[in-house]
Design a protein around this motif. Sequence first.
Motif, PDB file in Angstrom:
ATOM      1  N   PRO A 195      50.398  47.827  62.678  1.00  0.00           N
ATOM      2  CA  PRO A 195      51.454  46.817  62.748  1.00  0.00           C
ATOM      3  C   PRO A 195      52.272  46.664  61.469  1.00  0.00           C
ATOM      4  O   PRO A 195      53.457  46.337  61.523  1.00  0.00           O
ATOM      5  N   GLY A 196      51.641  46.904  60.307  1.00  0.00           N
ATOM      6  CA  GLY A 196      52.352  46.722  59.048  1.00  0.00           C
ATOM      7  C   GLY A 196      52.337  47.962  58.179  1.00  0.00           C
ATOM      8  O   GLY A 196      52.276  47.861  56.948  1.00  0.00           O
ATOM      9  N   HIS A 197      52.378  49.120  58.803  1.00  0.00           N
ATOM     10  CA  HIS A 197      52.390  50.364  58.039  1.00  0.00           C
ATOM     11  C   HIS A 197      53.608  50.421  57.138  1.00  0.00           C
ATOM     12  O   HIS A 197      54.681  49.913  57.459  1.00  0.00           O
ATOM     13  N   GLN A 198      53.445  51.061  55.970  1.00  0.00           N
ATOM     14  CA  GLN A 198      54.557  51.209  55.034  1.00  0.00           C
ATOM     15  C   GLN A 198      54.501  52.577  54.353  1.00  0.00           C
ATOM     16  O   GLN A 198      53.438  53.196  54.255  1.00  0.00           O
ATOM     17  N   SER A 199      55.662  53.049  53.916  1.00  0.00           N
ATOM     18  CA  SER A 199      55.794  54.302  53.176  1.00  0.00           C
ATOM     19  C   SER A 199      56.390  53.982  51.816  1.00  0.00           C
ATOM     20  O   SER A 199      56.687  52.822  51.522  1.00  0.00           O
ATOM     21  N   LEU A 200      56.576  55.003  50.966  1.00  0.00           N
ATOM     22  CA  LEU A 200      57.026  54.734  49.601  1.00  0.00           C
ATOM     23  C   LEU A 200      58.093  55.730  49.171  1.00  0.00           C
ATOM     24  O   LEU A 200      57.916  56.935  49.316  1.00  0.00           O
ATOM     25  N   LEU A 201      59.187  55.208  48.640  1.00  0.00           N
ATOM     26  CA  LEU A 201      60.254  56.015  48.049  1.00  0.00           C
ATOM     27  C   LEU A 201      60.129  55.939  46.533  1.00  0.00           C
ATOM     28  O   LEU A 201      60.124  54.845  45.959  1.00  0.00           O
ATOM     29  N   LYS A 206      63.530  64.069  36.996  1.00  0.00           N
ATOM     30  CA  LYS A 206      63.754  65.514  37.114  1.00  0.00           C
ATOM     31  C   LYS A 206      63.504  66.028  38.532  1.00  0.00           C
ATOM     32  O   LYS A 206      64.287  66.823  39.062  1.00  0.00           O
ATOM     33  N   THR A 207      62.424  65.602  39.141  1.00  0.00           N
ATOM     34  CA  THR A 207      62.055  66.078  40.476  1.00  0.00           C
ATOM     35  C   THR A 207      63.015  65.541  41.531  1.00  0.00           C
ATOM     36  O   THR A 207      63.267  66.192  42.549  1.00  0.00           O
ATOM     37  N   GLY A 208      63.548  64.353  41.286  1.00  0.00           N
ATOM     38  CA  GLY A 208      64.407  63.704  42.266  1.00  0.00           C
ATOM     39  C   GLY A 208      63.619  62.739  43.127  1.00  0.00           C
ATOM     40  O   GLY A 208      62.505  62.324  42.775  1.00  0.00           O
ATOM     41  N   ALA A 209      64.175  62.381  44.273  1.00  0.00           N
ATOM     42  CA  ALA A 209      63.553  61.385  45.145  1.00  0.00           C
ATOM     43  C   ALA A 209      62.491  62.021  46.042  1.00  0.00           C
ATOM     44  O   ALA A 209      62.644  63.136  46.528  1.00  0.00           O
ATOM     45  N   VAL A 210      61.410  61.263  46.237  1.00  0.00           N
ATOM     46  CA  VAL A 210      60.300  61.696  47.086  1.00  0.00           C
ATOM     47  C   VAL A 210      59.912  60.527  47.985  1.00  0.00           C
ATOM     48  O   VAL A 210      59.827  59.386  47.519  1.00  0.00           O
ATOM     49  N   VAL A 211      59.686  60.794  49.265  1.00  0.00           N
ATOM     50  CA  VAL A 211      59.137  59.782  50.168  1.00  0.00           C
ATOM     51  C   VAL A 211      57.689  60.152  50.473  1.00  0.00           C
ATOM     52  O   VAL A 211      57.406  61.261  50.939  1.00  0.00           O
ATOM     53  N   LEU A 212      56.784  59.227  50.191  1.00  0.00           N
ATOM     54  CA  LEU A 212      55.364  59.399  50.492  1.00  0.00           C
ATOM     55  C   LEU A 212      55.125  58.795  51.871  1.00  0.00           C
ATOM     56  O   LEU A 212      55.355  57.611  52.094  1.00  0.00           O
ATOM     57  N   SER A 213      54.649  59.617  52.792  1.00  0.00           N
ATOM     58  CA  SER A 213      54.689  59.271  54.214  1.00  0.00           C
ATOM     59  C   SER A 213      53.706  58.196  54.637  1.00  0.00           C
ATOM     60  O   SER A 213      53.936  57.520  55.637  1.00  0.00           O
ATOM     61  N   GLY A 214      52.573  58.045  53.881  1.00  0.00           N
ATOM     62  CA  GLY A 214      51.473  57.318  54.493  1.00  0.00           C
ATOM     63  C   GLY A 214      51.097  58.048  55.776  1.00  0.00           C
ATOM     64  O   GLY A 214      51.092  59.281  55.825  1.00  0.00           O
ATOM     65  N   ASP A 215      50.829  57.289  56.850  1.00  0.00           N
ATOM     66  CA  ASP A 215      50.518  57.916  58.143  1.00  0.00           C
ATOM     67  C   ASP A 215      51.644  57.712  59.146  1.00  0.00           C
ATOM     68  O   ASP A 215      51.419  57.740  60.364  1.00  0.00           O
ATOM     69  N   ALA A 216      52.876  57.516  58.652  1.00  0.00           N
ATOM     70  CA  ALA A 216      54.027  57.520  59.565  1.00  0.00           C
ATOM     71  C   ALA A 216      54.119  58.884  60.244  1.00  0.00           C
ATOM     72  O   ALA A 216      54.631  59.016  61.354  1.00  0.00           O
ATOM     73  N   VAL A 217      53.596  59.900  59.546  1.00  0.00           N
ATOM     74  CA  VAL A 217      53.423  61.235  60.119  1.00  0.00           C
ATOM     75  C   VAL A 217      52.213  61.844  59.426  1.00  0.00           C
ATOM     76  O   VAL A 217      51.970  61.582  58.247  1.00  0.00           O
ATOM     77  N   HIS A 218      51.427  62.643  60.168  1.00  0.00           N
ATOM     78  CA  HIS A 218      50.172  63.158  59.620  1.00  0.00           C
ATOM     79  C   HIS A 218      50.253  64.592  59.115  1.00  0.00           C
ATOM     80  O   HIS A 218      49.518  64.974  58.218  1.00  0.00           O
ATOM     81  N   LEU A 256      60.005  64.993  51.568  1.00  0.00           N
ATOM     82  CA  LEU A 256      58.968  64.258  52.285  1.00  0.00           C
ATOM     83  C   LEU A 256      57.618  64.845  51.928  1.00  0.00           C
ATOM     84  O   LEU A 256      57.366  66.024  52.169  1.00  0.00           O
ATOM     85  N   TRP A 257      56.757  64.028  51.345  1.00  0.00           N
ATOM     86  CA  TRP A 257      55.388  64.437  51.032  1.00  0.00           C
ATOM     87  C   TRP A 257      54.463  63.775  52.052  1.00  0.00           C
ATOM     88  O   TRP A 257      54.349  62.540  52.090  1.00  0.00           O
ATOM     89  N   ILE A 258      53.811  64.605  52.856  1.00  0.00           N
ATOM     90  CA  ILE A 258      53.008  64.116  53.976  1.00  0.00           C
ATOM     91  C   ILE A 258      51.549  63.993  53.544  1.00  0.00           C
ATOM     92  O   ILE A 258      50.908  64.987  53.181  1.00  0.00           O
ATOM     93  N   ASN A 259      51.040  62.798  53.628  1.00  0.00           N
ATOM     94  CA  ASN A 259      49.734  62.475  53.035  1.00  0.00           C
ATOM     95  C   ASN A 259      48.614  63.421  53.436  1.00  0.00           C
ATOM     96  O   ASN A 259      47.856  63.884  52.581  1.00  0.00           O
ATOM     97  N   HIS A 260      48.474  63.689  54.720  1.00  0.00           N
ATOM     98  CA  HIS A 260      47.296  64.424  55.196  1.00  0.00           C
ATOM     99  C   HIS A 260      47.537  65.929  55.369  1.00  0.00           C
ATOM    100  O   HIS A 260      46.631  66.643  55.810  1.00  0.00           O
TER     101      HIS A 260
END
Length: 276
Positions: A195-201, A206-218, A256-260
């Motif tokens: 219900p309250g899942h969240q991801s991180l930007l 130097k590397t630029g922007a990265v989104v850490l997925s959590g489990d929005a995608v596995h 997009l960096w996918i956690n699992h």
Amino acid sequence: MMPRITFAVAIAALALSGSAALAQSEKAGVEKLYVLNCGEGTAGDISRWTPGLNEGKTMDFVDTCYLVKHSKGWFLWDTGIADSVASMPNGLVPADPKAVTWRRPKTLAAQIEQLGLKPDDVKAMAVSHTHPDHTGNVELFPQATLFVQKAEYDWPGANNEPRFKPSHPVELLTGDKDVFGDGSVTILSTPGHTPGHQSLLVKLPKTGAVVLSGDAVHFRDNWDNRRVPSMNVNKDQSAASMQKIADTLANEKAQLWINHDKAQRDSQKMAPEFYD
């Protein structure tokens, strides 16, 4: 001649102070992002993650945590499988053989120590959601303010037990959150898996922007095909959250960096190496 010399010295001092201010401003924001090994495992049957496909197929998973060094302090994203699993010879074996058997090759505590830090150095943290492979070591950091969506915090746990210790300092969120107030670390509300899942930007210089997925995608194939696992609490929210992430990737030109996802993590620099 003295006034000229004094004026020249003043100009030089002003230039130096300006350079110092510029250097200081360049250092503001995120300085480093560390990728931490927070578990490795094998799923007995991945069809629950890919409804209608892969019946009986096994897959190796990884579990990843991330430590952000910001000019204002240390921020931890996810805490992984409990460090106590490291002492289990056969790993954490689930009751359901289709689920993931988790192992802990390295403890989170040891990886924090390897960076010359103590748990007390982490002043703020967040978890993508409250499944145990993401919250296993929250209480290793009892002093750190925990950012969590109110919908997740209020979601009843097993036997209606609270999902965190009542004594743990918490900031409840009802949407996105700019953690440091400078746009460099932003919690994105991405409900659906829970219900309250969240991801991180995270925006790195130097590397630029990265989104850490959590489990929005596995894993990558699920992302490419926008598949929603059968255990997610809300399919429509899950699809909307994946679209929100896709929009963020486009707007921020982000990775997009996918956690699992094991293949992706195998290609990444692991702590004590870092991204800057």
